[in-house]
Design an enzyme around this catalytic site. Structure first.
Site, short mmCIF file in Angstrom:
data_model
loop_
_atom_site.label_atom_id
_atom_site.label_comp_id
_atom_site.label_asym_id
_atom_site.label_seq_id
_atom_site.Cartn_x
_atom_site.Cartn_y
_atom_site.Cartn_z
N GLU A 1 0.84 -1.19 0.00
CA GLU A 1 0.00 0.00 0.00
C GLU A 1 0.88 1.25 0.00
O GLU A 1 1.87 1.29 0.73
CB GLU A 1 -0.78 -0.06 1.31
CG GLU A 1 -2.00 0.76 1.43
CD GLU A 1 -2.59 0.58 2.84
OE1 GLU A 1 -3.09 1.57 3.37
OE2 GLU A 1 -2.52 -0.53 3.40
N ILE B 1 1.73 4.99 0.96
CA ILE B 1 1.35 5.99 1.97
C ILE B 1 1.58 7.38 1.37
O ILE B 1 2.71 7.70 0.99
CB ILE B 1 2.24 5.88 3.24
CG1 ILE B 1 2.34 4.44 3.71
CG2 ILE B 1 1.81 6.87 4.31
CD1 ILE B 1 1.31 3.99 4.66
N ASP C 1 14.24 -1.38 14.21
CA ASP C 1 15.10 -0.48 13.43
C ASP C 1 14.44 0.90 13.38
O ASP C 1 14.25 1.50 12.33
CB ASP C 1 15.28 -1.03 12.01
CG ASP C 1 16.40 -0.32 11.24
OD1 ASP C 1 17.11 0.52 11.83
OD2 ASP C 1 16.58 -0.61 10.04
P1 ADP Z 1 15.01 0.83 2.42
O1 ADP Z 1 14.64 -0.55 2.91
O2 ADP Z 1 15.70 0.79 1.11
O3 ADP Z 1 15.72 1.65 3.46
P2 ADP Z 1 12.48 2.11 3.10
O4 ADP Z 1 11.53 1.03 3.44
O5 ADP Z 1 13.11 2.83 4.24
O6 ADP Z 1 13.61 1.56 2.11
O7 ADP Z 1 11.71 3.12 2.15
C1 ADP Z 1 12.38 4.19 1.51
C2 ADP Z 1 11.57 5.46 1.60
O8 ADP Z 1 10.35 5.29 0.89
C3 ADP Z 1 11.17 5.79 3.03
O9 ADP Z 1 12.09 6.63 3.67
C4 ADP Z 1 9.83 6.48 2.86
O10 ADP Z 1 10.02 7.87 2.63
C5 ADP Z 1 9.28 5.86 1.60
N1 ADP Z 1 8.26 4.81 1.90
C6 ADP Z 1 8.44 3.67 2.60
N2 ADP Z 1 7.33 2.93 2.64
C7 ADP Z 1 6.40 3.62 1.92
C8 ADP Z 1 5.03 3.39 1.56
N3 ADP Z 1 4.38 2.27 1.93
N4 ADP Z 1 4.43 4.33 0.81
C9 ADP Z 1 5.06 5.46 0.41
N5 ADP Z 1 6.34 5.73 0.70
C10 ADP Z 1 7.00 4.83 1.45
#
Ligand code: ADP
Length: 264
Positions: free
Chosen positions: A69, A71, A172
């Protein structure tokens, strides 16, 4: 999308709506995004945060992917930090018989084992610190002094943390792993979850700054921390700092040594 430290992160516009996807090499980090899906359902099960729902995971031509999903960020609602602190406290009240988890997952790009232990001291030493210290040693990143000080800490590990029931932790919880959702509330993602000591999440939240003091006061009201909790966060942070040392080396050694000299 930018921002991801490990994965290729993408926003997908489809006829079914907007989705968020992360992609990575399957052979380099086997099972990483499947573990992330499991971690997200762990957070959803043990908290009242609105956690992004997972649409699927898979491997295609050595590319592993997770689709979830999307966000859409908005501005923070009034009482944002207070609600965030209370929700975190509530999540930490979710408990388990032992410390650990029934699956191996990842902390960033590092494999994180979660073998169950009866006490936090055993878990912290045997499942968290010792394996990373050994990895750092093999990479030539751990000095003799560092090894000696860790051994001292290991030999009396039960004195560093108050005894508490295992808590469902994010694992984390740094500033890069929460954002504001469309309703103006905090949402948390990218977990490395297990049942651990709740001070691990609080330590991580302060490692790179970014959480408002109201978060901690609201947390403390909802699930009071034992006396001197601030003093213990450096010890908790030895784990993420060792993880950074094995991944990036260099300056993290100074930080680790200075904590050990002061606290052990
Ligand atoms: P990584 O595992 O490469 O560190 P993240 O899970 O931290 O990646 O996601 C990278 C960035 O994407 C996050 O800092 C956030 O800003 C954005 N993000 C993460 N999850 C979502 C989501 N479900 N919807 C929109 N943006 C997201």
């Amino acid at each position: 999308m930018g921002g991801g430290s490990i994965n290729d992160a993408r926003r997908l516009y489809t006829s079914e709506g907007i989705f968020f996807a992360k992609i990575n090499t399957a052979s380099e980090f086997p099972g990483m995004l499947e573990a992330e899906a499991d971690g997200l359902s762990f957070l959803a099960k043990h908290s009242s945060f609105k956690i992004p729902g997972v649409a699927g995971t898979g491997v295609t031509n050595d590319q592993q992917w997770i689709l979830m999903e999307h966000i859409s960020s908005s501005s923070r609602k009034k009482g944002y930090w207070e609600t965030f602190g209370c929700q975190m406290a509530e999540m930490h009240r979710s408990t388990n018989e032992e410390f650990g988890y029934d699956k191996t997952n990842y902390l960033g790009s590092l494999v994180q084992k979660n073998n169950y232990k009866k006490t936090w001291a055993e878990f912290f030493v045997e499942v968290r610190l010792a394996p990373l210290l050994e990895m750092a040693r093999q990479k030539g990143e751990a000095s003799q002094e560092m090894v000696r000080l860790f051994e001292k800490l290991f030999s009396r590990a039960e004195k560093y943390f108050p005894e508490e029931p295992p808590a469902a932790v994010h694992g984390d919880l740094w500033t890069g792993n929460f954002m504001t959702d469309e309703d103006g509330n905090a949402t948390i993602f990218d977990p490395a979850s297990y049942f651990g000591h709740r001070e691990m999440d609080l330590g991580m939240s302060q490692l790179f700054g970014g959480f408002d003091p109201i978060f901690y006061s609201a947390y403390n009201e909802a699930y009071p921390l034992e006396k001197d909790w601030q003093e213990r966060l450096d010890i908790a942070n030895l784990y993420p700092l060792l993880a950074h040392l094995t991944l990036f080396g260099g300056s993290y050694a100074f930080k680790i040594i200075s904590i050990l000299r002061k606290k052990v």
